[in-house]
Motif scaffolding. Structure first.
Motif, PDB file in Angstrom:
ATOM      1  N   GLU A   1       0.872  -1.103  -0.012  1.00  0.00           N
ATOM      2  CA  GLU A   1       0.073   0.245   0.067  1.00  0.00           C
ATOM      3  C   GLU A   1       0.914   1.210   0.194  1.00  0.00           C
ATOM      4  OE1 GLU A   1      -3.173   2.367   2.830  1.00  0.00           O
ATOM      5  OE2 GLU A   1      -3.183   0.069   2.842  1.00  0.00           O
ATOM      6  N   ILE A   2       1.912   1.205   0.882  1.00  0.00           N
ATOM      7  CA  ILE A   2       2.918   2.545   0.830  1.00  0.00           C
ATOM      8  C   ILE A   2       3.430   2.619  -0.756  1.00  0.00           C
ATOM      9  CG2 ILE A   2       5.236   3.226   1.703  1.00  0.00           C
ATOM     10  CD1 ILE A   2       4.333   1.820   4.231  1.00  0.00           C
ATOM     11  N   ARG A   3       3.747   1.565  -1.400  1.00  0.00           N
ATOM     12  CA  ARG A   3       4.194   1.736  -2.584  1.00  0.00           C
ATOM     13  C   ARG A   3       3.418   2.238  -3.569  1.00  0.00           C
ATOM     14  NH1 ARG A   3       7.608  -3.953  -2.298  1.00  0.00           N
ATOM     15  NH2 ARG A   3       9.315  -3.293  -1.313  1.00  0.00           N
ATOM     16  N   VAL A   4       2.276   1.784  -3.566  1.00  0.00           N
ATOM     17  CA  VAL A   4       1.226   2.201  -4.518  1.00  0.00           C
ATOM     18  C   VAL A   4       0.998   3.853  -4.441  1.00  0.00           C
ATOM     19  CG1 VAL A   4      -1.269   2.055  -5.016  1.00  0.00           C
ATOM     20  CG2 VAL A   4       0.085   0.110  -4.530  1.00  0.00           C
ATOM     21  N   ARG A   5       0.837   4.468  -3.155  1.00  0.00           N
ATOM     22  CA  ARG A   5       0.849   5.561  -2.733  1.00  0.00           C
ATOM     23  C   ARG A   5       1.721   6.371  -3.309  1.00  0.00           C
ATOM     24  NH1 ARG A   5      -2.645   6.526   2.678  1.00  0.00           N
ATOM     25  NH2 ARG A   5      -2.564   8.462   1.682  1.00  0.00           N
ATOM     26  N   GLU A   6       3.110   5.783  -2.953  1.00  0.00           N
ATOM     27  CA  GLU A   6       4.315   6.722  -3.377  1.00  0.00           C
ATOM     28  C   GLU A   6       4.377   6.700  -4.933  1.00  0.00           C
ATOM     29  OE1 GLU A   6       7.806   4.048  -2.195  1.00  0.00           O
ATOM     30  OE2 GLU A   6       7.698   5.366  -0.378  1.00  0.00           O
ATOM     31  N   ASN A   7       3.754   5.996  -5.759  1.00  0.00           N
ATOM     32  CA  ASN A   7       3.553   5.661  -7.052  1.00  0.00           C
ATOM     33  C   ASN A   7       2.757   6.948  -7.519  1.00  0.00           C
ATOM     34  OD1 ASN A   7       3.941   4.791  -9.778  1.00  0.00           O
ATOM     35  ND2 ASN A   7       1.871   4.528  -9.458  1.00  0.00           N
ATOM     36  N   ALA A   8       1.627   7.232  -6.673  1.00  0.00           N
ATOM     37  CA  ALA A   8       0.834   8.174  -6.744  1.00  0.00           C
ATOM     38  C   ALA A   8       1.357   9.462  -6.673  1.00  0.00           C
ATOM     39  CB  ALA A   8      -0.469   8.164  -6.032  1.00  0.00           C
ATOM     40  N   ALA A   9       2.155   9.605  -5.724  1.00  0.00           N
ATOM     41  CA  ALA A   9       2.989  10.710  -5.445  1.00  0.00           C
ATOM     42  C   ALA A   9       4.081  11.239  -6.546  1.00  0.00           C
ATOM     43  CB  ALA A   9       3.811  10.818  -4.114  1.00  0.00           C
ATOM     44  N   LEU A  10       4.587  10.160  -7.186  1.00  0.00           N
ATOM     45  CA  LEU A  10       5.402  10.217  -8.330  1.00  0.00           C
ATOM     46  C   LEU A  10       4.793  10.650  -9.443  1.00  0.00           C
ATOM     47  CD1 LEU A  10       7.749   6.763  -7.740  1.00  0.00           C
ATOM     48  CD2 LEU A  10       8.552   9.285  -7.588  1.00  0.00           C
ATOM     49  N   GLN A  11       3.412  10.133  -9.700  1.00  0.00           N
ATOM     50  CA  GLN A  11       2.836  10.636 -11.037  1.00  0.00           C
ATOM     51  C   GLN A  11       2.430  12.115 -10.707  1.00  0.00           C
ATOM     52  OE1 GLN A  11       1.876   8.705 -13.457  1.00  0.00           O
ATOM     53  NE2 GLN A  11       3.092   7.073 -12.470  1.00  0.00           N
ATOM     54  N   MET A  12       2.290  12.610  -9.488  1.00  0.00           N
ATOM     55  CA  MET A  12       1.876  14.011  -9.169  1.00  0.00           C
ATOM     56  C   MET A  12       3.279  14.848  -9.454  1.00  0.00           C
ATOM     57  SD  MET A  12      -0.366  13.815  -5.786  1.00  0.00           S
ATOM     58  CE  MET A  12      -1.615  12.583  -5.850  1.00  0.00           C
ATOM     59  N   ILE A  13       4.414  14.391  -8.962  1.00  0.00           N
ATOM     60  CA  ILE A  13       5.477  15.077  -9.315  1.00  0.00           C
ATOM     61  C   ILE A  13       5.907  15.260 -10.584  1.00  0.00           C
ATOM     62  CG2 ILE A  13       8.154  14.775  -8.849  1.00  0.00           C
ATOM     63  CD1 ILE A  13       7.365  13.651  -6.067  1.00  0.00           C
TER      64      ILE A  13
END
Length: 102
Positions: free
Chosen positions: A22-34
């Motif tokens: 779950e942390i990794r999936v949320r980090e991916n969402a942050a990467l998309q935003m960045i």
């Protein structure tokens, strides 16, 4: 919150794997935003010299960490060209795995 003391070792390990995924999936969402912030030129729009400076201010990352996240984001996200063509990420297989939380 899971009462970890009541779980068997196998259940505890499975719960840990689920949490990390779950942390990794949320980090991916942050990467998309960045990556989108970078594509939009958000730094200049917001009055900053560059995107690492923006991230340093808004999420309190040091410049090295901010730069690392931006570099990773740009490798793992696709892009739409001005003509509307979709470009795959530089590392498509890695991007797919990261999106799944692997």
């Amino acid at each position: 919150m899971i009462e970890t003391r009541l779980l068997s070792t196998d259940e505890l390990l499975r719960s840990l794997v689920d949490e990390v995924t779950e942390i990794r999936v949320r980090e991916n969402a942050a990467l998309q935003m960045i990556a989108e912030l970078d594509r939009r030129g958000a730094a200049s729009e917001l009055g900053y010299r560059n995107l690492p400076q923006v991230l340093r201010h808004v999420v309190r990352w040091d410049l090295h960490v901010a730069t690392r996240w931006i570099d990773t984001a740009l490798l793992l996200t696709g892009e739409i060209t001005p003509t509307g063509s979709e470009l795959a990420p530089v590392l498509p297989l890695t991007a797919e795995a990261v999106a799944e939380g692997v």
